[in-house]
Design a protein around this motif. Structure first.
Motif, PDB file in Angstrom:
ATOM      1  N   GLU A 203       1.337   5.114   8.188  1.00  0.00           N
ATOM      2  CA  GLU A 203       1.973   6.388   8.519  1.00  0.00           C
ATOM      3  C   GLU A 203       3.009   6.226   9.639  1.00  0.00           C
ATOM      4  OE1 GLU A 203      -1.839   7.101   6.506  1.00  0.00           O
ATOM      5  OE2 GLU A 203      -1.316   5.893   8.238  1.00  0.00           O
ATOM      6  N   ALA A 204       2.677   5.457  10.664  1.00  0.00           N
ATOM      7  CA  ALA A 204       3.604   5.230  11.775  1.00  0.00           C
ATOM      8  C   ALA A 204       4.790   4.369  11.342  1.00  0.00           C
ATOM      9  CB  ALA A 204       2.875   4.581  12.946  1.00  0.00           C
ATOM     10  N   SER A 205       4.619   3.571  10.318  1.00  0.00           N
ATOM     11  CA  SER A 205       5.690   2.703   9.823  1.00  0.00           C
ATOM     12  C   SER A 205       6.866   3.477   9.247  1.00  0.00           C
ATOM     13  CB  SER A 205       5.149   1.754   8.756  1.00  0.00           C
ATOM     14  OG  SER A 205       4.270   0.830   9.315  1.00  0.00           O
ATOM     15  N   GLU A 206       6.608   4.690   8.774  1.00  0.00           N
ATOM     16  CA  GLU A 206       7.669   5.475   8.138  1.00  0.00           C
ATOM     17  C   GLU A 206       8.842   5.729   9.070  1.00  0.00           C
ATOM     18  OE1 GLU A 206       5.890   9.037   6.579  1.00  0.00           O
ATOM     19  OE2 GLU A 206       4.457   7.895   5.377  1.00  0.00           O
TER      20      GLU A 206
ATOM     21  N   HIS B  55       4.508  -5.175  18.728  1.00  0.00           N
ATOM     22  CA  HIS B  55       5.101  -3.842  18.900  1.00  0.00           C
ATOM     23  C   HIS B  55       5.291  -3.102  17.566  1.00  0.00           C
ATOM     24  CE1 HIS B  55       8.563  -6.354  17.916  1.00  0.00           C
ATOM     25  NE2 HIS B  55       9.216  -5.251  17.592  1.00  0.00           N
ATOM     26  N   TRP B  56       5.007  -3.762  16.453  1.00  0.00           N
ATOM     27  CA  TRP B  56       5.130  -3.096  15.159  1.00  0.00           C
ATOM     28  C   TRP B  56       4.091  -1.992  15.058  1.00  0.00           C
ATOM     29  CZ3 TRP B  56       5.776  -7.578  11.078  1.00  0.00           C
ATOM     30  CH2 TRP B  56       6.979  -8.252  11.316  1.00  0.00           C
ATOM     31  N   PRO B  57       4.323  -0.978  14.219  1.00  0.00           N
ATOM     32  CA  PRO B  57       3.384   0.137  14.078  1.00  0.00           C
ATOM     33  C   PRO B  57       1.979  -0.328  13.668  1.00  0.00           C
ATOM     34  CG  PRO B  57       5.444   0.634  12.974  1.00  0.00           C
ATOM     35  CD  PRO B  57       5.504  -0.811  13.380  1.00  0.00           C
ATOM     36  N   GLN B  58       0.992   0.435  14.082  1.00  0.00           N
ATOM     37  CA  GLN B  58      -0.405   0.112  13.808  1.00  0.00           C
ATOM     38  C   GLN B  58      -0.927   0.753  12.524  1.00  0.00           C
ATOM     39  OE1 GLN B  58      -2.378  -2.029  15.832  1.00  0.00           O
ATOM     40  NE2 GLN B  58      -0.319  -2.507  16.512  1.00  0.00           N
ATOM     41  N   SER B  59      -0.072   1.509  11.827  1.00  0.00           N
ATOM     42  CA  SER B  59      -0.526   2.145  10.589  1.00  0.00           C
ATOM     43  C   SER B  59       0.638   2.344   9.620  1.00  0.00           C
ATOM     44  CB  SER B  59      -1.167   3.508  10.876  1.00  0.00           C
ATOM     45  OG  SER B  59      -0.178   4.436  11.284  1.00  0.00           O
TER      46      SER B  59
ATOM     47  N   THR C 148       0.863  -1.177   0.000  1.00  0.00           N
ATOM     48  CA  THR C 148       0.000   0.000   0.000  1.00  0.00           C
ATOM     49  C   THR C 148       0.898   1.224   0.000  1.00  0.00           C
ATOM     50  OG1 THR C 148      -1.701  -1.164   1.238  1.00  0.00           O
ATOM     51  CG2 THR C 148      -1.807   1.239   1.259  1.00  0.00           C
ATOM     52  N   SER C 149       0.582   2.201  -0.835  1.00  0.00           N
ATOM     53  CA  SER C 149       1.382   3.418  -0.893  1.00  0.00           C
ATOM     54  C   SER C 149       0.492   4.616  -1.160  1.00  0.00           C
ATOM     55  CB  SER C 149       2.446   3.310  -1.986  1.00  0.00           C
ATOM     56  OG  SER C 149       3.308   4.429  -1.952  1.00  0.00           O
ATOM     57  N   GLU C 150       0.965   5.766  -0.705  1.00  0.00           N
ATOM     58  CA  GLU C 150       0.256   7.017  -0.944  1.00  0.00           C
ATOM     59  C   GLU C 150       0.560   7.534  -2.349  1.00  0.00           C
ATOM     60  OE1 GLU C 150      -0.357  11.419   1.089  1.00  0.00           O
ATOM     61  OE2 GLU C 150       1.164  10.057   1.901  1.00  0.00           O
ATOM     62  N   ILE C 151      -0.461   8.014  -3.020  1.00  0.00           N
ATOM     63  CA  ILE C 151      -0.315   8.605  -4.358  1.00  0.00           C
ATOM     64  C   ILE C 151       0.173  10.044  -4.200  1.00  0.00           C
ATOM     65  CG2 ILE C 151      -1.544   9.324  -6.447  1.00  0.00           C
ATOM     66  CD1 ILE C 151      -3.644   7.111  -5.759  1.00  0.00           C
ATOM     67  N   THR C 152       1.216  10.412  -4.929  1.00  0.00           N
ATOM     68  CA  THR C 152       1.692  11.803  -4.906  1.00  0.00           C
ATOM     69  C   THR C 152       1.218  12.575  -6.131  1.00  0.00           C
ATOM     70  OG1 THR C 152       3.820  11.169  -5.898  1.00  0.00           O
ATOM     71  CG2 THR C 152       3.708  11.279  -3.485  1.00  0.00           C
TER      72      THR C 152
ATOM     73  N   GLU D 162      14.685  -2.307   9.917  1.00  0.00           N
ATOM     74  CA  GLU D 162      15.929  -3.082   9.783  1.00  0.00           C
ATOM     75  C   GLU D 162      16.195  -3.920  11.029  1.00  0.00           C
ATOM     76  OE1 GLU D 162      18.104  -3.178   7.099  1.00  0.00           O
ATOM     77  OE2 GLU D 162      16.625  -2.007   5.987  1.00  0.00           O
ATOM     78  N   ALA D 163      15.776  -3.417  12.189  1.00  0.00           N
ATOM     79  CA  ALA D 163      16.014  -4.133  13.442  1.00  0.00           C
ATOM     80  C   ALA D 163      15.063  -5.304  13.640  1.00  0.00           C
ATOM     81  CB  ALA D 163      15.878  -3.151  14.617  1.00  0.00           C
ATOM     82  N   GLN D 164      14.110  -5.495  12.755  1.00  0.00           N
ATOM     83  CA  GLN D 164      13.094  -6.533  12.912  1.00  0.00           C
ATOM     84  C   GLN D 164      13.407  -7.819  12.151  1.00  0.00           C
ATOM     85  OE1 GLN D 164      10.666  -5.809  15.233  1.00  0.00           O
ATOM     86  NE2 GLN D 164      11.983  -4.004  15.370  1.00  0.00           N
ATOM     87  N   PHE D 165      14.262  -7.726  11.141  1.00  0.00           N
ATOM     88  CA  PHE D 165      14.481  -8.851  10.244  1.00  0.00           C
ATOM     89  C   PHE D 165      15.871  -9.456  10.418  1.00  0.00           C
ATOM     90  CE2 PHE D 165      11.429  -6.007   8.226  1.00  0.00           C
ATOM     91  CZ  PHE D 165      10.363  -6.863   8.033  1.00  0.00           C
TER      92      PHE D 165
END
Length: 158
Positions: free
Chosen positions: A145-148, A139-143, A89-93, A153-156
């Motif tokens: 937007e928060a993922s940005e 603990h991963w982001p819930q959205s 999923t990505s935001e359209i610019t 890198e610390a998760q994989f």
């Protein structure tokens, strides 16, 4: 069972912050009305994993730092899977209808990656208000937007 045939509709351009989908020009009319949506879902092909070994992969060993020692591939977002199809999923610019180009904020695909399809993101069909996830990734982001700002890198382990 009927034979399944996929047709790519374009490719991903991903060069140093310039992220866009460049569709084949014939798909320009299919973009009509898309400008009214803020986000799209992109189905793309993990073209780097198009080989017999990748397609026969059924488990991943310790793919996540806080996760279990082994997970079935369907419990991961691994590119090595029976059909190397990705969903992002990505935001359209911007949308350039004349040239069949969609600008994006971000996409985790390589430059030149084939695009299979795009769909508008609609909360009524695509958002789950209270999803259940395993404790190791709670603990991963819930959205998106928060993922940005999240340190992915610390998760994989790869």
């Amino acid at each position: 069972m009927a034979e399944c045939k996929l047709n790519t509709i374009g490719k991903i351009v991903n060069n140093e912050g310039d992220v866009r989908l460049v569709l084949d020009k014939g798909y320009g009319p299919a973009l009509k009305g898309l400008e009214d949506f803020s986000h799209i879902q992109i189905l793309w092909w993990f073209s780097e994993c198009e080989d017999a070994v990748s397609r026969s992969n059924m488990t991943e060993v310790s793919p996540y730092r806080n996760g279990p020692d082994e997970l079935g591939v369907f419990a991961t977002r691994s590119p090595m899977r029976p059909n190397p199809i990705a969903l992002s999923t990505s935001e359209i610019t911007y949308i350039d209808h004349d040239n069949a180009v969609i600008g994006l904020t971000y996409l985790e695909a390589f430059d030149g990656t084939p695009v299979l399809d795009i769909k508008p993101y609609t909360p009524s069909a695509d958002r789950v208000e209270a999803p259940r996830v395993p404790g190791w990734c709670a603990h991963w982001p819930q959205s998106l937007e928060a993922s940005e700002a999240f340190d992915w890198e610390a998760q994989f382990n790869f």
